[in-house]
Write a protein that holds these residues in place. Structure first.
Motif, short mmCIF file in Angstrom:
data_model
loop_
_atom_site.label_atom_id
_atom_site.label_comp_id
_atom_site.label_asym_id
_atom_site.label_seq_id
_atom_site.Cartn_x
_atom_site.Cartn_y
_atom_site.Cartn_z
N HIS A 1 39.65 34.90 27.30
CA HIS A 1 40.11 35.20 28.22
C HIS A 1 41.01 35.87 29.50
O HIS A 1 41.47 34.85 30.01
CB HIS A 1 38.30 35.45 28.81
N LEU A 2 41.33 36.50 30.35
CA LEU A 2 42.08 36.81 31.15
C LEU A 2 41.36 37.22 32.09
O LEU A 2 40.54 38.54 32.48
CB LEU A 2 43.40 37.62 31.17
N ALA A 3 41.01 37.05 33.15
CA ALA A 3 40.27 37.21 34.70
C ALA A 3 41.29 37.64 35.29
O ALA A 3 42.79 37.34 35.77
CB ALA A 3 39.22 36.42 34.93
N LEU A 4 41.26 38.94 36.49
CA LEU A 4 41.99 38.70 37.50
C LEU A 4 41.44 39.94 38.32
O LEU A 4 40.58 40.27 38.39
CB LEU A 4 43.69 39.78 36.90
N ILE A 5 42.44 39.30 39.76
CA ILE A 5 41.51 40.57 41.08
C ILE A 5 42.97 42.08 40.88
O ILE A 5 43.75 42.29 41.10
CB ILE A 5 42.56 40.39 42.71
N ALA A 6 41.98 42.74 41.40
CA ALA A 6 42.07 44.30 40.75
C ALA A 6 41.27 45.70 41.79
O ALA A 6 40.53 45.33 42.02
CB ALA A 6 41.93 45.00 39.68
N TYR A 7 42.63 46.70 41.97
CA TYR A 7 41.92 47.24 42.61
C TYR A 7 40.55 48.40 42.27
O TYR A 7 40.82 48.91 40.71
CB TYR A 7 42.64 48.10 43.65
N SER A 8 39.56 48.50 43.13
CA SER A 8 38.45 49.19 42.68
C SER A 8 38.86 50.71 42.05
O SER A 8 39.78 51.09 42.70
CB SER A 8 37.58 49.41 43.53
N SER A 9 38.06 51.09 41.03
CA SER A 9 38.64 52.65 40.33
C SER A 9 38.49 53.61 41.63
O SER A 9 38.51 54.86 40.44
CB SER A 9 38.55 52.41 39.14
N LYS A 10 37.33 53.10 42.26
CA LYS A 10 36.10 54.13 42.47
C LYS A 10 37.63 54.68 44.04
O LYS A 10 37.25 55.60 44.47
CB LYS A 10 35.15 54.15 43.45
N GLY A 11 38.70 54.11 43.73
CA GLY A 11 39.44 54.86 45.43
C GLY A 11 39.38 53.86 46.57
O GLY A 11 40.11 55.33 47.32
N ASP A 12 38.11 53.01 46.95
CA ASP A 12 37.93 52.58 48.27
C ASP A 12 38.89 52.24 48.49
O ASP A 12 38.41 51.10 49.20
CB ASP A 12 36.22 52.71 47.98
#
Length: 101
Positions: A29-40
């Protein structure tokens, strides 16, 4: 954007859409930090199987905090810290160490 065009100042200085990718200890598995898809503009913690990275699943999202960092504990568990990137440092709430399977 064509190769001969320079990026805008916004594009050049904005934060990366994803950061800190880390493989699980077993490499599945690959874990990462990403921006929310909610646009917030909130930073989330997401995980995907290496054999199908399109199956990215958000495992930690907060509407009042951002995932700042994380580490794998074992093949199924992640620990992570929070920060509020939308508040001054003196008004931070909810910081600490959290875990998710």
């Amino acid at each position: 954007m064509a190769a001969d065009q320079l990026p805008s100042a916004y594009d050049f200085f904005r934060n990366a859409a994803i950061s800190s990718p880390k493989l699980s200890p077993d490499g599945r598995h690959l874990a990462l930090i990403a921006y929310s898809s909610k646009g917030d503009e909130r930073r989330t913690l997401a995980v995907a199987p290496v054999d199908n990275l399109r199956k990215l699943s958000v495992v930690a999202y907060f509407d009042d905090a951002d995932v700042a960092s994380f580490e794998w504990v074992n093949n199924q568990r992640l620990v992570f810290g929070l920060v509020d990137n939308q508040s001054p440092k003196g008004l931070q709430h909810g910081s600490g160490l959290y875990a998710v399977n």
